[in-house]
Scaffold this motif. Structure first.
Motif, mmCIF file in Angstrom:
data_model
loop_
_atom_site.group_PDB
_atom_site.id
_atom_site.type_symbol
_atom_site.label_atom_id
_atom_site.label_comp_id
_atom_site.label_asym_id
_atom_site.label_seq_id
_atom_site.Cartn_x
_atom_site.Cartn_y
_atom_site.Cartn_z
ATOM 1 N N GLU A 192 52.744 -23.927 -22.791
ATOM 2 C CA GLU A 192 52.453 -24.075 -21.365
ATOM 3 C C GLU A 192 53.252 -23.031 -20.596
ATOM 4 O O GLU A 192 54.470 -22.949 -20.724
ATOM 5 N N VAL A 193 52.568 -22.238 -19.800
ATOM 6 C CA VAL A 193 53.210 -21.197 -19.008
ATOM 7 C C VAL A 193 53.063 -21.568 -17.540
ATOM 8 O O VAL A 193 51.945 -21.613 -17.012
ATOM 9 N N HIS A 195 53.693 -20.451 -13.882
ATOM 10 C CA HIS A 195 53.998 -19.370 -12.959
ATOM 11 C C HIS A 195 54.342 -20.013 -11.613
ATOM 12 O O HIS A 195 53.442 -20.384 -10.848
ATOM 13 N N HIS A 210 52.128 -9.763 -18.442
ATOM 14 C CA HIS A 210 52.156 -10.657 -19.588
ATOM 15 C C HIS A 210 51.419 -10.030 -20.773
ATOM 16 O O HIS A 210 50.449 -9.288 -20.596
ATOM 17 N N GLU A 224 48.027 -21.767 -19.010
ATOM 18 C CA GLU A 224 48.672 -21.087 -17.892
ATOM 19 C C GLU A 224 48.400 -21.848 -16.598
ATOM 20 O O GLU A 224 47.261 -22.223 -16.324
ATOM 21 N N ARG A 225 49.446 -22.003 -15.787
ATOM 22 C CA ARG A 225 49.278 -22.654 -14.494
ATOM 23 C C ARG A 225 50.023 -21.870 -13.433
ATOM 24 O O ARG A 225 51.218 -21.599 -13.575
ATOM 25 N N TYR A 226 49.319 -21.501 -12.374
ATOM 26 C CA TYR A 226 49.911 -20.831 -11.222
ATOM 27 C C TYR A 226 50.089 -21.866 -10.123
ATOM 28 O O TYR A 226 49.101 -22.366 -9.561
ATOM 29 N N LEU A 240 47.438 -9.761 -17.388
ATOM 30 C CA LEU A 240 47.634 -10.337 -18.721
ATOM 31 C C LEU A 240 46.815 -9.549 -19.729
ATOM 32 O O LEU A 240 45.597 -9.410 -19.580
ATOM 33 N N HIS A 252 42.612 -20.802 -24.623
ATOM 34 C CA HIS A 252 43.370 -20.379 -23.446
ATOM 35 C C HIS A 252 42.815 -21.061 -22.191
ATOM 36 O O HIS A 252 41.667 -20.860 -21.818
ATOM 37 N N ARG A 254 43.442 -21.556 -18.036
ATOM 38 C CA ARG A 254 44.115 -20.934 -16.899
ATOM 39 C C ARG A 254 43.796 -21.732 -15.631
ATOM 40 O O ARG A 254 42.627 -21.872 -15.276
ATOM 41 N N THR A 266 44.467 -11.585 -10.290
ATOM 42 C CA THR A 266 44.727 -11.580 -11.729
ATOM 43 C C THR A 266 43.751 -10.637 -12.419
ATOM 44 O O THR A 266 42.551 -10.660 -12.140
#
Length: 461
Positions: A192-193, A195, A210, A224-226, A240, A252, A254, A266
């Motif tokens: 889990e990323v 941001h 990234h 991925e979570r912004y 990325l 993946h 996002r 992005t």
């Protein structure tokens, strides 16, 4: 298919101001000529310093995107120009693990990586035990400790010269996420990323870089979570790069959940070798202005690329997705399935291109975009495209723009369900197949609740 009028094009004065902003950032972030491996993480090794210098020159030389450019025809830049963003220059280290609890997904078991305003935070990350052959960490630290591990991959996948924001990111890169899996490595636990953006005294732009690289036969799942703490005004310009070796598998997800006042850009650049598989799900829920470019290239036969997405745009929101999937080799397949829900004065753009070269025989490609419009003031511009030069292919594309069926709404209302709840139920049914593709149950439940709450709060028209 154009379901809305074109947005206002930026006037010459605004374009000139934007050009000045880009050049200023390019000048501020470009390394000095001759910097080498001893100059630290901000400049990096000599090969990277050269790439950054070239990118800065590209930023200064490129023309400013306007409505005359087909790629920016429906996405006005004036709102972005007016903010006067400046580069984030110092890492924010004051946060504690307790400070980020509010942005966590309840019940999600994952190896957690946290970046704050584009900088890797070791204190907030929880990597746990990792299998042999798996490296996860910050870009700046890895460039300082082992730059050879990134040479030949970092900056080689993203075609920065064709996109001014990707070039700007290359010139500005200081930190970000690196995930490296050696040949045959298996990362069973999701990565889990997060941001995380935190507002500062003046509007700032963070430009994290990234890299995810999977060796032959390696497998991983990345989420991925912004997100943001509060409703601050800021800009994220993220790039990325993903490299998949032979027989590699990457799942993946996002989630763009930025502040309602944020601007989000992005660029995702994907390179797939033979027999690799990429399954990506993109959700656009937050930000006042968001643009995502998804670019795929095949470097080996029998590779599969699956791109799915869901965007939800309400008042004062623009959500923009651009896809460029190039089939240059035979026997590869791609699927692009995106759905949109729009209400109030929300705007969305879907611009997808599947290109099939002359030698790409036996290509199997399918692109679709379906949109649900909940108010007469909402707008969507949808343009799926096929460009085919081979003669032995299986390709299709289509788009729809519609409203909730009155009969379905009446059926639910007649059973005592409120109008807002009935609309929520019908919209979640429409979005269900995209949400189900997210993977872990905790993440699916979390997203369904987030989307459902937004829809139930949306004004009825």
């Amino acid at each position: 298919m154009n379901a809305a009028t074109n947005p206002n094009r930026a006037p010459a004065a605004a374009a000139e101001a934007f050009a000045g902003w880009l050049r200023t950032l390019g000048d501020e972030t470009a390394p000095e000529a001759g910097t080498g491996a001893d100059s630290g993480a901000d400049t990096g090794p000599s090969w990277l310093a050269a790439e950054r210098q070239q990118a800065a020159e590209q930023v200064r030389a490129q023309s400013v995107p306007t409505g005359k450019s087909e790629q920016w025809r429906y996405t006005g830049l004036r709102a972005l120009i007016d903010q006067g963003f400046v580069q984030v220059d110092e890492p924010l280290t004051a946060l504690t693990p307790e400070d980020i609890e509010e942005v966590l997904v309840p019940g999600l078991d994952a190896c957690r990586v946290v970046l704050v305003n584009g900088r890797y935070s070791e204190a907030l990350s929880d990597l746990g035990e990792r299998p042999r052959g798996v490296r996860i960490g910050g870009l700046g630290a890895m460039l300082a400790a082992d730059p050879a591990a990134l040479e030949g991959v970092l900056t080689r996948i993203a075609d920065a010269g064709n996109h001014v924001f990707a070039a700007l990111n290359t010139a500005a890169m200081q930190d970000g996420l690196v995930v490296l899996l050696e040949r045959g490595a298996l990362m069973e636990r999701p990565i889990e990323v997060i941001h995380l953006s935190v507002g500062m005294d003046e509007p700032r732009v963070a430009q994290p870089r990234h890299l995810i690289s999977l060796g032959d036969g390696a497998q991983a799942r990345v989420i991925e979570r912004y997100v943001s703490l509060g409703d601050a005004l800021y800009c994220t310009n993220s790039v990325l790069e993903i490299a998949l070796g032979r027989d590699a598998l990457l799942t993946h997800a996002r989630l763009q959940q930025e502040s309602p006042n944020a601007f989000h850009i992005t660029g995702l650049y994907l390179s797939q070798d033979a027999n690799s598989r990429y399954a990506g799900v993109n959700l656009g829920l937050g930000a006042t202005w968001a643009r995502t470019d998804l670019v795929t290239r095949f470097s080996g036969e029998h590779a599969e690329c699956d791109l799915q997405g869901l965007y939800l745009a309400g008042d004062k929101q623009l959500i923009d997705y651009h896809m460029d999937v190039r089939h240059g080799l035979p026997n590869c397949s791609s699927r692009e399935r995106f759905k949109g829900i729009l209400y109030g004065k929300g705007r969305a753009v879907f611009d997808g291109l599947v290109y099939v070269a002359r030698d790409a025989q036996k290509t199997d490609a399918d692109m679709s975009n379906r949109n649900l419009i909940l108010s007469p003031s909402a707008e969507v511009d949808t343009k799926p495209q096929l460009e085919i030069y081979a003669d032995d292919v299986k390709c299709s594309h289509g788009t729809t723009v519609g409203q909730i069926e009155p009969e379905a709404l009446f059926y639910l209302r007649s059973r005592g369900i409120s109008a807002a709840l009935a609309r929520r139920m019908l919209c979640l049914g429409f979005a269900g197949e995209i949400i189900d593709a997210l993977g872990p149950e905790a993440l699916r439940d979390y997203v369904a609740e987030q989307v459902g709450e937004r829809l139930e709060r949306a004004p009825l028209e």
